[in-house]
Every structure is written in C-alpha cells, then in structure tokens.
Enzyme design. Structure first.
Site, PDB file in Angstrom:
ATOM      1  N   LYS A  98       0.813  -1.228   0.000  1.00 19.91           N
ATOM      2  CA  LYS A  98       0.000   0.000   0.000  1.00 19.91           C
ATOM      3  C   LYS A  98       0.843   1.274   0.000  1.00 19.91           C
ATOM      4  O   LYS A  98       0.453   2.289  -0.553  1.00 19.91           O
ATOM      5  CB  LYS A  98      -0.938   0.021   1.203  1.00 19.91           C
ATOM      6  CG  LYS A  98      -2.117  -0.922   1.030  1.00 19.91           C
ATOM      7  CD  LYS A  98      -3.209  -0.608   2.036  1.00 19.91           C
ATOM      8  CE  LYS A  98      -4.431  -1.461   1.778  1.00 19.91           C
ATOM      9  NZ  LYS A  98      -4.222  -2.886   2.148  1.00 19.91           N
ATOM     10  N   GLU A 120      -9.681   7.468   4.356  1.00 21.27           N
ATOM     11  CA  GLU A 120     -10.568   6.636   5.160  1.00 21.27           C
ATOM     12  C   GLU A 120      -9.906   5.287   5.280  1.00 21.27           C
ATOM     13  O   GLU A 120      -9.045   4.925   4.475  1.00 21.27           O
ATOM     14  CB  GLU A 120     -11.950   6.512   4.517  1.00 21.27           C
ATOM     15  CG  GLU A 120     -12.158   5.303   3.628  1.00 21.27           C
ATOM     16  CD  GLU A 120     -11.518   5.434   2.255  1.00 21.27           C
ATOM     17  OE1 GLU A 120     -11.471   6.559   1.719  1.00 21.27           O
ATOM     18  OE2 GLU A 120     -11.075   4.409   1.724  1.00 21.27           O
ATOM     19  N   SER A 386       1.494  -9.851  -1.155  1.00 19.22           N
ATOM     20  CA  SER A 386       1.190  -8.430  -0.942  1.00 19.22           C
ATOM     21  C   SER A 386       1.572  -7.908   0.439  1.00 19.22           C
ATOM     22  O   SER A 386       1.847  -6.717   0.594  1.00 19.22           O
ATOM     23  CB  SER A 386      -0.296  -8.180  -1.205  1.00 19.22           C
ATOM     24  OG  SER A 386      -1.093  -9.035  -0.407  1.00 19.22           O
TER      25      SER A 386
END
Ligand SMILES: *Cc1c(COP(=O)(O)O)cnc(C)c1O
Length: 402
Positions: A98, A120, A386
């Site tokens: 991310k 968010e 990931s």
C-alpha cells in the site's frame, strides 16, 4: 521501461472518460467536481515529470526498500510442480504494497499545493500507510474510521496516533468502512482547496483507479526485469494476486496487460463459502452498480442495496472490485478464483512451514489458489505476496490449527 506520458489508448487501459470498457467513470456529487477535475487534469503531467519520477523512485528505494526481491520459492515449487516465484511486497516498509501508492499520492498532493491529507480506512492498513507518509513529509493527516472498526482494530488506531495522525470516528450507519468513506468525502467537500483525499486501492472515481494502478505498476516493472535476470525471459506464464479493491493485483499485472500469453489470475475471498451469505467473492456474486463513485461489479441485493461482505482477512472484506478488474473479468483477460477463509489460513501455515514466510492472510489467498490451478512442470508462476502476517497474528492464533 519507457515512461508513459499520456493515457494509453489500449483495450485494457482507461479511456479519456475514465472507463475500462463498461466500468469506471466518476459518479460524484457536483460539490466534488472541482477536486476531482483538478486531479484529472494534472495527475499524468505531474506523475511523469522527470523530477517527480526522481523523487518518487528515490523514496521507493531508500525509504520503502525497493526493489523488493523476486524469490524463487524452491520447496513450494517442488510441492506444486512448477517454478513459483514470490514478489516480496511483504518486505516493504510498513509491511505491504500500500505504501507505494501512498507515497505517490502524497508527493502529488504537495505538487498541487495541498496542505492536508485525508483518508478513510476500514481495517486500518491504508490509514497506517497514509499516517506513515504524512509523518515522513510533515503533513497533517486526518483518517476517518468507523467507530465499530476502531474498536475492532485498536492496534492500528494506536499506530496511526503514534505517527501523529488524527483518527476521526464515523458514527453514522453501520459505523464501518462505507460510513468512514462518507465522512471523508463530506470533509473533502468542505475543504476542497487545501486537502487531498488519498484513496488506498484502484477504486473510487476516475482518475483514482488509473492513478493508483500507475503508482503500483512499479511492481510489474520490477518483475519483468528480475525475471529476465533470473530466467532470460521477462514473461511468466501466470501472475497471481489476491483482489480486495485490486491494487496489488493491478500493480503486478500492469506491465503484462497487453501480453495476453501471460495469464492473469485474480483471487477473491470466498469467506465461509461463495453461497454461504458470508463472502466477498464479488465476481461470483456481484452485479454492475455504483460503489465509491465508480460503476463496477459489486455485491448487492435485488433492490440495489450493498451487501455486507465477509472475509477473515480485513483487506479483502470489500463488497466491490475496482473497474479495471471488472473489465478483466468481463473480457476474460483475467481468470477469477475464490478461496475460503479456511483454505487461506491453511495456505498461510503452508507458506510459513515451507518457506519460513508468515504471509498476510490476504496474500495467503493467492498462495491457496495454487492448489486449484493445473500447473505444468515448465510453468513459471509469479505470486504477489502483498503483505506480511505480523498484523494478522491474532487471527492466526484464534484460528489455532497449527
Ligand atoms: C489492503 C491489502 C490488500 C487488498 O487490497 P488491494 O487493493 O486489493 O491490493 C491485500 N493484501 C494486503 C497485505 C493488504 O494490506
């Protein structure tokens, strides 16, 4: 790889109106139009300017630790009868892919003269990545989070606070992700001039899906180069990734989209079973509709209410998928599988025992699908690992079967 400076007019890229085939667009309230328009007009110009590229790649190298290794998992390869490579996004600073996108968006926001960052978060992973980069860049950061999610994800709330972010509870509706999204959008509408809204996956109104995919595309650029060094060829037979919103998958696929001999495998969360009523298998269950200001596939009732999703992994617990992935599904370019909670947990233990890598439970879904694929001995498979499993220790312990 040559920098792409304009919208690539190919079948698998976004068109000038923000669509991938039938999916995408920007279904936004009129009040948000100026913000989104400003981003749309400027993102490619900024992203592909030489000094942005230099700053972005320097941080990816020195701060995130890129390039992440492409690791030939030899015991796993032996077990599955093919060459299995793991793209080690779990080794990124903050423990997942991310951060690639977050760095990109915060740098971009600075160049648009934005002074504040809002985001968010559901489980808190995207909130932590955003709070991290805001600390790095000295920018104030507000993270909106459902009050129920704040209760469920206390360590991540405290991580964000340690990093200096303000975590704002969303107390409306079910007090979860969609309510946090509503509050963040409301805040953005009221602070359009000086705030940038960082979205954490390839979802949301155009240009977010395309922008996030381009920031994450560094993953497949590295895979091509690393695979060439290892094997003499840039192209694997398969690229495998789990799909929540779809950003790690988009990054892993990006530079292979046009190479149709490279098969793209997407893995969704089947939760307790696709038809159990407790799942997040969007392509298996979903229909076209609008979520997060984008037209895409989503799980919904007959009268169009969004269905509450379920997955044991917080990152896959999302009722839609990004418009690129809806298009890959619709056109058959991507092959979609779904993996249950138990299958994912077992694959997490398998990877831990065979390779000494405890994966995030999201990533364990991508490992589990190897059981379902019919692999040949000369197949080369790249799996997007990931994230790492530290954040999921509680879930492993609660599951208990190891
Ligand atoms: C958030 C997350 C995901 C799911 O998000 P995508 O946008 O689909 O990549 C997958 N894996 C990890 C480790 C995550 O933190």
């Amino acid at each position: 790889m040559a920098a792409v400076t304009e919208l690539q007019k190919t079948f698998y890229h976004v068109d000038e109106n923000g669509y991938y085939g039938k999916f995408g667009g920007a279904y936004i309230p009129e009040m948000l139009y100026p913000n989104v328009e400003e981003l749309k007009e400027n993102y490619l110009k900024i992203m592909y300017s030489p000094d942005f590229q230099q700053e972005f790649h320097k941080l990816l190298k020195d701060y995130v630790g890129r390039p992440t290794p492409l690791y030939l998992a030899s015991r796993l390869s032996e077990k599955f009868g093919a060459s299995i490579y793991l793209k080690r996004e779990d080794l990124c600073h903050t423990g997942a892919h991310k951060v690639n996108n977050t760095i990109g968006q915060v740098l971009l926001a600075r160049r648009l003269n934005k002074k504040r960052i809002i985001a968010e978060t559901g489980a808190g992973q995207h909130g932590v990545a955003t709070a991290t980069i805001c600390a790095l860049m000295g920018m104030p950061c507000k993270v909106f989070m459902g009050a129920v999610d704040m209760q469920r994800q206390k360590p991540n709330v405290e991580r964000m606070r340690i990093l200096g972010a303000e975590v704002i509870p969303a107390n409306s509706g079910s007090k979860t992700l969609k309510d946090a999204t509503n509050e963040a959008l409301r805040h953005w509408i009221n602070n359009p001039v000086d705030s940038h809204y960082v979205i954490g996956s390839v979802v949301g109104p155009h240009p977010y899906p395309d922008m996030v995919a381009r920031f994450q595309a560094v993953v497949s650029a590295e895979i091509r180069q690393q695979l060439k060094e290892e094997t003499g060829t840039e192209k694997p037979d398969y690229v495998v990734a789990c799909v929540g919103g779809g950003s790690n998958a988009a990054g892993a696929y990006y530079h292979f989209l046009e190479d149709t001999e490279v098969k793209l495998i997407a893995v969704e969360a089947a939760g307790m079973g696709v038809h159990s009523g407790k799942s997040a298998a969007t392509t298996a269950l979903g229909k076209i509709g609008i979520i997060h200001s984008s037209k895409t596939l989503l799980m919904q009732t007959d009268d169009g209410q969004i269905t509450e999703p379920h997955s044991i992994s917080a990152g896959l617990d999302y009722p839609g998928i990004g418009p690129l992935h809806a298009h890959l599904y619709d056109t058959g370019r991507g092959t979609f599988y779904s993996i249950t909670d138990d299958e994912a947990m077992e694959a997490g233990i398998l990877l831990s025992r065979m390779e000494g890598i405890i994966p995030a439970i999201e990533s364990a879904h991508a490992i589990a699908v190897l059981h379902q694929m019919e692999l040949k001995s000369d197949d080369v498979v790249v799996v997007s690992l990931s994230g790492r499993g530290d954040k999921d220790l509680e879930t492993y312990i609660r599951w208990g079967k190891y």
